[in-house]
Design an enzyme around this catalytic site. Structure first.
Site, PDB file in Angstrom:
ATOM      1  N   ARG A  27     -22.203  -7.135 -23.836  1.00 35.69           N
ATOM      2  CA  ARG A  27     -21.250  -8.059 -24.480  1.00 35.69           C
ATOM      3  C   ARG A  27     -19.803  -7.562 -24.412  1.00 35.69           C
ATOM      4  O   ARG A  27     -18.890  -8.366 -24.259  1.00 35.69           O
ATOM      5  CB  ARG A  27     -21.695  -8.409 -25.905  1.00 35.69           C
ATOM      6  CG  ARG A  27     -21.510  -7.406 -26.952  1.00 35.69           C
ATOM      7  CD  ARG A  27     -22.699  -7.354 -27.895  1.00 35.69           C
ATOM      8  NE  ARG A  27     -23.766  -6.588 -27.253  1.00 35.69           N
ATOM      9  CZ  ARG A  27     -24.986  -7.064 -27.017  1.00 35.69           C
ATOM     10  NH1 ARG A  27     -25.315  -8.254 -27.406  1.00 35.69           N
ATOM     11  NH2 ARG A  27     -25.880  -6.319 -26.398  1.00 35.69           N
ATOM     12  N   THR A  28     -19.593  -6.275 -24.543  1.00 39.17           N
ATOM     13  CA  THR A  28     -18.202  -5.808 -24.535  1.00 39.17           C
ATOM     14  C   THR A  28     -17.565  -6.074 -23.168  1.00 39.17           C
ATOM     15  O   THR A  28     -16.451  -6.589 -23.074  1.00 39.17           O
ATOM     16  CB  THR A  28     -18.139  -4.313 -24.895  1.00 39.17           C
ATOM     17  OG1 THR A  28     -18.794  -4.118 -26.143  1.00 39.17           O
ATOM     18  CG2 THR A  28     -16.704  -3.832 -25.003  1.00 39.17           C
ATOM     19  N   LYS A  65     -17.749  11.638  -6.863  1.00 42.70           N
ATOM     20  CA  LYS A  65     -17.296  12.513  -5.772  1.00 42.70           C
ATOM     21  C   LYS A  65     -16.378  13.587  -6.313  1.00 42.70           C
ATOM     22  O   LYS A  65     -15.668  14.253  -5.549  1.00 42.70           O
ATOM     23  CB  LYS A  65     -16.550  11.693  -4.716  1.00 42.70           C
ATOM     24  CG  LYS A  65     -17.393  10.612  -4.063  1.00 42.70           C
ATOM     25  CD  LYS A  65     -16.550   9.898  -3.002  1.00 42.70           C
ATOM     26  CE  LYS A  65     -17.240   8.653  -2.481  1.00 42.70           C
ATOM     27  NZ  LYS A  65     -16.316   7.816  -1.706  1.00 42.70           N
ATOM     28  N   ARG A  69     -14.565   2.012 -20.578  1.00 36.75           N
ATOM     29  CA  ARG A  69     -15.608   2.639 -21.411  1.00 36.75           C
ATOM     30  C   ARG A  69     -16.111   3.855 -20.657  1.00 36.75           C
ATOM     31  O   ARG A  69     -16.327   3.806 -19.441  1.00 36.75           O
ATOM     32  CB  ARG A  69     -16.757   1.657 -21.650  1.00 36.75           C
ATOM     33  CG  ARG A  69     -17.959   2.313 -22.296  1.00 36.75           C
ATOM     34  CD  ARG A  69     -19.021   1.332 -22.708  1.00 36.75           C
ATOM     35  NE  ARG A  69     -18.637   0.603 -23.909  1.00 36.75           N
ATOM     36  CZ  ARG A  69     -19.465  -0.188 -24.596  1.00 36.75           C
ATOM     37  NH1 ARG A  69     -20.715  -0.352 -24.193  1.00 36.75           N
ATOM     38  NH2 ARG A  69     -19.049  -0.809 -25.686  1.00 36.75           N
ATOM     39  N   HIS A  78     -14.312   2.788 -31.007  1.00 38.27           N
ATOM     40  CA  HIS A  78     -14.537   1.501 -30.346  1.00 38.27           C
ATOM     41  C   HIS A  78     -13.619   0.488 -31.051  1.00 38.27           C
ATOM     42  O   HIS A  78     -14.078  -0.356 -31.824  1.00 38.27           O
ATOM     43  CB  HIS A  78     -16.015   1.137 -30.491  1.00 38.27           C
ATOM     44  CG  HIS A  78     -16.507   0.040 -29.602  1.00 38.27           C
ATOM     45  ND1 HIS A  78     -15.664  -0.800 -28.907  1.00 38.27           N
ATOM     46  CD2 HIS A  78     -17.767  -0.360 -29.301  1.00 38.27           C
ATOM     47  CE1 HIS A  78     -16.399  -1.652 -28.220  1.00 38.27           C
ATOM     48  NE2 HIS A  78     -17.667  -1.418 -28.441  1.00 38.27           N
TER      49      HIS A  78
HETATM   50  C1  NCD Z   1     -21.928  -0.718 -29.605  1.00 38.69           C
HETATM   51  C2  NCD Z   1     -21.397   0.399 -28.715  1.00 38.69           C
HETATM   52  O1  NCD Z   1     -21.495   0.333 -27.494  1.00 38.69           O
HETATM   53  O2  NCD Z   1     -20.877   1.327 -29.300  1.00 38.69           O
HETATM   54  N1  NCD Z   1     -22.200  -1.882 -28.871  1.00 38.69           N
HETATM   55  C3  NCD Z   1     -21.195  -2.743 -28.590  1.00 38.69           C
HETATM   56  O3  NCD Z   1     -20.214  -2.410 -27.959  1.00 38.69           O
HETATM   57  N2  NCD Z   1     -21.292  -3.966 -29.109  1.00 38.69           N
HETATM   58  C4  NCD Z   1     -23.044  -0.311 -30.475  1.00 38.69           C
HETATM   59  C5  NCD Z   1     -24.286   0.244 -29.845  1.00 38.69           C
HETATM   60  O4  NCD Z   1     -24.404   0.431 -28.642  1.00 38.69           O
HETATM   61  O5  NCD Z   1     -25.225   0.496 -30.613  1.00 38.69           O
END
Ligand code: NCD
Length: 338
Positions: free
Chosen positions: A57-58, A86, A107, A135
């Site tokens: 989703r992110t 690499k 990320r 986050h």
């Molecule tokens: C979270 C994350 O990646 O930190 N998920 C997200 O981005 N919605 C929480 C998780 O992975 O549990």
């Protein structure tokens, strides 16, 4: 803060007025996310969406948010498919990618890595999760959801009573959310986790220093009563030193409709950053809650697009121009938000 051209790396960057500014811009994005209108305000702009850790989703919501503003998205979804395997440094990757993009979302599994990357980037970088650390966009969408849910009950964020349940040690979404909430008045935090998975002491200390009421609980039942928000999280198995240790915590705290009815106040809002772990041995948030009108998990994911559109609009300085580039939608839209 001045958003234009800024990196968004940590919620520590925000004052309360900044959050309110982001939320006002997010409210303006509703007709575009609802597909009542389209805007081409970012026509020609390029987002590099760099995900070096799993995400659904992110990643998609950042990409969709950029597309909904009229921009183009380029993606890398695996470390294995990038030159980091690499031996390329974050510095070199940042110098290169920032020559190809107007903004970068990243990320990465290591705490602090996105900030290090941002130092070498020539364009704004947004942290989409750096290991167990932070986050920020998740915390913003969670807080935006909390605000809407509380407003529908005639309340504000001030005086909020919230229980945060699960892996508070490795869960970056709760780290950022706890810090963001601390900017409001008189928040009552109930931190519900096994002792080994407690919220890091520096965050607990900062919440207390800001004058909030913080209590730690190790039993689910006593931790989730008398709260407005029940925020459940997954055990972050991928962050444990070994699988045996991760196995020990699986399924320790499970919220289902019976536990909710027995322990929570009737209108308690249920939230989760998702993904929830639906394996039989885990199920920290049971599927039997799906008909519960207080289950806000899919309202959270819908709100994520609005918040991410707002961040792009602010960082790229088009927040005031979005409506000037608007047109009616010409295709079938299913009226999915009504
Ligand atoms: C979270 C994350 O990646 O930190 N998920 C997200 O981005 N919605 C929480 C998780 O992975 O549990």
């Amino acid at each position: 803060m001045d958003f234009v051209g800024s990196h968004i790396l940590s919620v520590d960057q925000f004052a309360r007025a900044d959050i309110e500014h982001i939320f006002r811009v997010a409210d303006d994005m509703q007709p575009y996310a609802d597909r009542d209108r389209v805007t081409r305000v970012l026509q020609g702009a390029i987002l590099s969406n760099m995900f070096f850790e799993p995400s659904t989703r992110t990643r998609i919501s950042f990409g969709s948010a950029f597309n909904m503003l009229g921009g183009e998205v380029r993606e890398t979804t695996e470390v294995a498919a990038s030159s980091l395997t690499k031996g390329e440094s974050l510095y070199d990757t940042a110098r290169v990618l920032s020559g190809y993009s107007d903004v970068i979302v990243m990320r990465h599994p290591e705490a602090g890595s996105v900030a290090e990357f941002a130092k070498a980037s020539r364009v704004p970088v947004i942290n989409a999760g750096d290991g167990p650390n932070e986050h920020p966009s998740q915390a913003l969408l969670d807080l935006y959801t909390i605000r809407k849910e509380m407003e529908s009950r005639g309340r504000a964020i001030d005086d909020l009573r919230i229980a945060l349940v699960g892996d508070l040690r490795y869960g970056r979404a709760v780290h950022s959310l706890c810090k963001l909430l601390a900017l409001f008045e008189h928040v009552h935090y109930k931190l519900v986790s096994p002792p080994e998975l407690s919220l890091p002491a520096d965050i607990v200390d900062s919440l207390k220093a800001a004058g909030h009421d913080v209590r730690e609980h190790h039993e689910l039942e006593t931790g989730i009563d008398h709260v407005d928000i029940l925020y459940v999280t997954r055990t972050q198995e991928e962050r444990f030193p070994d699988q045996d240790e991760a196995d020990r915590y699986r399924g320790l705290f499970r919220v289902n409709q019976a536990i909710y009815t027995k322990n929570c106040e009737p209108n308690t809002v249920i939230m989760h950053p998702l993904p929830r772990d639906s394996r039989a041995q885990a199920q920290e948030l049971d599927d039997d809650l799906i008909e519960n009108p207080n289950l806000a998990i899919f309202r959270q994911t819908d709100n994520g697009v609005l918040i991410r559109m707002a961040l792009f609009a602010l960082v790229l300085d088009v927040a005031d121009q979005v409506h000037n580039h608007a047109q009616p939608v010409t295709w079938y839209t299913a009226k999915r938000f009504r």
